[in-house]
Design a protein around this motif. Sequence first.
Motif, PDB file in Angstrom:
ATOM      1  N   ASN A   1      -3.770 -10.280   2.159  1.00 53.91           N
ATOM      2  CA  ASN A   1      -4.372 -10.338   3.629  1.00 53.91           C
ATOM      3  C   ASN A   1      -3.252  -9.557   4.145  1.00 53.91           C
ATOM      4  OD1 ASN A   1      -5.750 -10.644   5.944  1.00 53.91           O
ATOM      5  ND2 ASN A   1      -5.023 -12.629   6.250  1.00 53.91           N
ATOM      6  N   ILE A   2      -2.995  -8.101   4.056  1.00 60.47           N
ATOM      7  CA  ILE A   2      -2.031  -7.308   4.720  1.00 60.47           C
ATOM      8  C   ILE A   2      -2.640  -6.120   5.221  1.00 60.47           C
ATOM      9  CG2 ILE A   2       0.117  -8.429   3.545  1.00 60.47           C
ATOM     10  CD1 ILE A   2       0.162  -5.962   1.572  1.00 60.47           C
ATOM     11  N   ARG A   3      -2.024  -5.334   6.012  1.00 59.78           N
ATOM     12  CA  ARG A   3      -2.341  -4.060   6.779  1.00 59.78           C
ATOM     13  C   ARG A   3      -2.971  -3.133   5.495  1.00 59.78           C
ATOM     14  NH1 ARG A   3      -0.757  -1.619  11.622  1.00 59.78           N
ATOM     15  NH2 ARG A   3      -0.131   0.296  10.373  1.00 59.78           N
ATOM     16  N   PRO A   4      -3.655  -2.479   5.626  1.00 60.45           N
ATOM     17  CA  PRO A   4      -4.180  -1.434   4.510  1.00 60.45           C
ATOM     18  C   PRO A   4      -3.034  -0.560   4.191  1.00 60.45           C
ATOM     19  CG  PRO A   4      -5.909  -1.578   6.127  1.00 60.45           C
ATOM     20  CD  PRO A   4      -4.566  -2.226   6.826  1.00 60.45           C
ATOM     21  N   ASP A   5      -2.188  -0.148   5.050  1.00 59.24           N
ATOM     22  CA  ASP A   5      -0.924   0.747   4.638  1.00 59.24           C
ATOM     23  C   ASP A   5       0.062   0.075   3.737  1.00 59.24           C
ATOM     24  OD1 ASP A   5      -0.205  -0.715   7.019  1.00 59.24           O
ATOM     25  OD2 ASP A   5       1.262   0.817   7.619  1.00 59.24           O
ATOM     26  N   GLN A   6       0.254  -1.195   4.053  1.00 56.62           N
ATOM     27  CA  GLN A   6       1.145  -2.084   3.179  1.00 56.62           C
ATOM     28  C   GLN A   6       0.591  -2.278   2.000  1.00 56.62           C
ATOM     29  OE1 GLN A   6       1.356  -5.240   6.079  1.00 56.62           O
ATOM     30  NE2 GLN A   6       3.363  -4.784   6.883  1.00 56.62           N
ATOM     31  N   LYS A   7      -0.877  -2.713   1.858  1.00 51.61           N
ATOM     32  CA  LYS A   7      -1.399  -2.782   0.748  1.00 51.61           C
ATOM     33  C   LYS A   7      -1.410  -1.647  -0.236  1.00 51.61           C
ATOM     34  CE  LYS A   7      -5.208  -5.507   1.364  1.00 51.61           C
ATOM     35  NZ  LYS A   7      -6.603  -5.961   1.530  1.00 51.61           N
ATOM     36  N   LEU A   8      -1.691  -0.487   0.278  1.00 54.99           N
ATOM     37  CA  LEU A   8      -1.744   0.904  -0.529  1.00 54.99           C
ATOM     38  C   LEU A   8      -0.391   0.957  -1.150  1.00 54.99           C
ATOM     39  CD1 LEU A   8      -3.232   3.012  -1.677  1.00 54.99           C
ATOM     40  CD2 LEU A   8      -2.667   4.301   0.421  1.00 54.99           C
ATOM     41  N   THR A   9       0.821   0.831  -0.312  1.00 54.89           N
ATOM     42  CA  THR A   9       1.998   0.887  -0.710  1.00 54.89           C
ATOM     43  C   THR A   9       2.233  -0.263  -2.010  1.00 54.89           C
ATOM     44  OG1 THR A   9       2.859   1.650   1.426  1.00 54.89           O
ATOM     45  CG2 THR A   9       4.497   0.919  -0.358  1.00 54.89           C
ATOM     46  N   ALA A  10       2.000  -1.385  -1.707  1.00 49.82           N
ATOM     47  CA  ALA A  10       2.047  -2.416  -2.796  1.00 49.82           C
ATOM     48  C   ALA A  10       1.469  -2.034  -4.100  1.00 49.82           C
ATOM     49  CB  ALA A  10       1.883  -3.885  -2.029  1.00 49.82           C
ATOM     50  N   PHE A  11       0.032  -1.570  -3.775  1.00 47.41           N
ATOM     51  CA  PHE A  11      -0.945  -1.097  -5.042  1.00 47.41           C
ATOM     52  C   PHE A  11      -0.249   0.076  -5.839  1.00 47.41           C
ATOM     53  CE2 PHE A  11      -4.247   1.127  -6.890  1.00 47.41           C
ATOM     54  CZ  PHE A  11      -5.145   0.491  -7.304  1.00 47.41           C
TER      55      PHE A  11
ATOM     56  N   GLU B   1     -12.399   1.818  -7.514  1.00 46.18           N
ATOM     57  CA  GLU B   1     -12.925   0.899  -6.768  1.00 46.18           C
ATOM     58  C   GLU B   1     -12.077   0.378  -5.807  1.00 46.18           C
ATOM     59  OE1 GLU B   1     -15.246  -1.915  -8.856  1.00 46.18           O
ATOM     60  OE2 GLU B   1     -16.492  -0.624  -9.981  1.00 46.18           O
ATOM     61  N   LEU B   2     -10.915  -0.207  -6.275  1.00 48.31           N
ATOM     62  CA  LEU B   2      -9.912  -0.856  -5.336  1.00 48.31           C
ATOM     63  C   LEU B   2      -9.188   0.254  -4.760  1.00 48.31           C
ATOM     64  CD1 LEU B   2      -8.365  -2.994  -8.565  1.00 48.31           C
ATOM     65  CD2 LEU B   2      -9.841  -3.588  -6.460  1.00 48.31           C
ATOM     66  N   LEU B   3      -9.109   1.575  -4.853  1.00 46.34           N
ATOM     67  CA  LEU B   3      -8.583   2.226  -3.964  1.00 46.34           C
ATOM     68  C   LEU B   3      -9.407   2.770  -2.884  1.00 46.34           C
ATOM     69  CD1 LEU B   3      -6.652   4.896  -6.482  1.00 46.34           C
ATOM     70  CD2 LEU B   3      -5.519   3.439  -4.633  1.00 46.34           C
ATOM     71  N   ARG B   4     -10.684   2.845  -3.414  1.00 39.00           N
ATOM     72  CA  ARG B   4     -11.681   3.099  -2.383  1.00 39.00           C
ATOM     73  C   ARG B   4     -11.697   2.030  -1.142  1.00 39.00           C
ATOM     74  NH1 ARG B   4     -15.808   3.472  -5.397  1.00 39.00           N
ATOM     75  NH2 ARG B   4     -15.805   5.458  -5.905  1.00 39.00           N
ATOM     76  N   LYS B   5     -11.703   0.757  -1.681  1.00 41.90           N
ATOM     77  CA  LYS B   5     -11.591  -0.146  -0.514  1.00 41.90           C
ATOM     78  C   LYS B   5     -10.433  -0.258   0.081  1.00 41.90           C
ATOM     79  CE  LYS B   5     -12.466  -5.124  -0.273  1.00 41.90           C
ATOM     80  NZ  LYS B   5     -12.435  -5.073   1.293  1.00 41.90           N
TER      81      LYS B   5
ATOM     82  N   ASP C   1     -11.087   0.492   4.170  1.00 39.55           N
ATOM     83  CA  ASP C   1     -10.659  -0.661   5.099  1.00 39.55           C
ATOM     84  C   ASP C   1      -9.643  -0.135   6.189  1.00 39.55           C
ATOM     85  OD1 ASP C   1     -12.258  -2.467   3.881  1.00 39.55           O
ATOM     86  OD2 ASP C   1     -10.457  -3.575   2.780  1.00 39.55           O
ATOM     87  N   GLY C   2      -8.567   0.971   5.568  1.00 39.18           N
ATOM     88  CA  GLY C   2      -7.732   1.544   6.223  1.00 39.18           C
ATOM     89  C   GLY C   2      -8.512   2.377   7.632  1.00 39.18           C
ATOM     90  N   VAL C   3      -9.372   2.995   7.306  1.00 42.68           N
ATOM     91  CA  VAL C   3      -9.896   4.051   8.153  1.00 42.68           C
ATOM     92  C   VAL C   3     -10.741   3.379   8.904  1.00 42.68           C
ATOM     93  CG1 VAL C   3     -11.910   5.557   8.224  1.00 42.68           C
ATOM     94  CG2 VAL C   3     -10.618   6.008   6.574  1.00 42.68           C
ATOM     95  N   ASN C   4     -11.568   2.108   8.569  1.00 43.31           N
ATOM     96  CA  ASN C   4     -12.355   1.243   9.587  1.00 43.31           C
ATOM     97  C   ASN C   4     -11.554   0.522  10.511  1.00 43.31           C
ATOM     98  OD1 ASN C   4     -14.689   1.997   8.156  1.00 43.31           O
ATOM     99  ND2 ASN C   4     -14.747   0.219   7.137  1.00 43.31           N
ATOM    100  N   GLU C   5     -10.165   0.120   9.891  1.00 40.65           N
ATOM    101  CA  GLU C   5      -9.296  -0.555  11.066  1.00 40.65           C
ATOM    102  C   GLU C   5      -8.477   0.401  11.733  1.00 40.65           C
ATOM    103  OE1 GLU C   5      -6.843  -3.505   8.854  1.00 40.65           O
ATOM    104  OE2 GLU C   5      -8.605  -3.923   7.510  1.00 40.65           O
TER     105      GLU C   5
END
Length: 194
Positions: free
Chosen positions: A75-85, A127-131, A135-139
Amino acid sequence: MPISRTRDLLVDVARQLFARIGVENTTMNDIAVASQKGRRTLYTYFKSKNEVYMAVVETELQQLIQSLEEVANRNIRPDQKLTAFIFTRLEAVKETVFRNGTLRADFFRDIWRVEKVRKQFDIKEIELLRKILTDGVNEGVFEIPDVESMVMVLHYSLKGLDVPYIRGVFNEGGIERSQLKEDIIKLLFKGLLK
């Protein structure tokens, strides 16, 4: 012992043998003896050493997917999530290859055999990257005109970084891990233009 536990035991024993003495040097008999199961039991689950090898690779890739799913579900911001991913993925792939010892050489030598099994991993990663991107675009965090295109660019970019990252090519060029992370994030989020 239940069927799935017996199969899992055989796969784990094979992974350890492959890592220690190599895939080519391991026989089906070695796996049966080391697992304390008979050859008949081993052949009940696997028709050949190649099938055992593919099961080992599948198991390793499933562990990678679980690591990435954990990041994608944070449950973190999409940019932080993408970096962590991205960095969880690079490190997890590297750890998987090194954990498997001499399997490392087979991984690089027989990449096409691994690619066949890796297709399911790729589908899940996409699939995970797409989500994350959607989410980042939607937010309102990302401005991406074509999410599908960007997902594929990211996916293949990450695949392209696998081997150099595992081999430590960046370190040989004098690039520190922290600098590499910073450069990837700068490119990803800021681009190259002033």
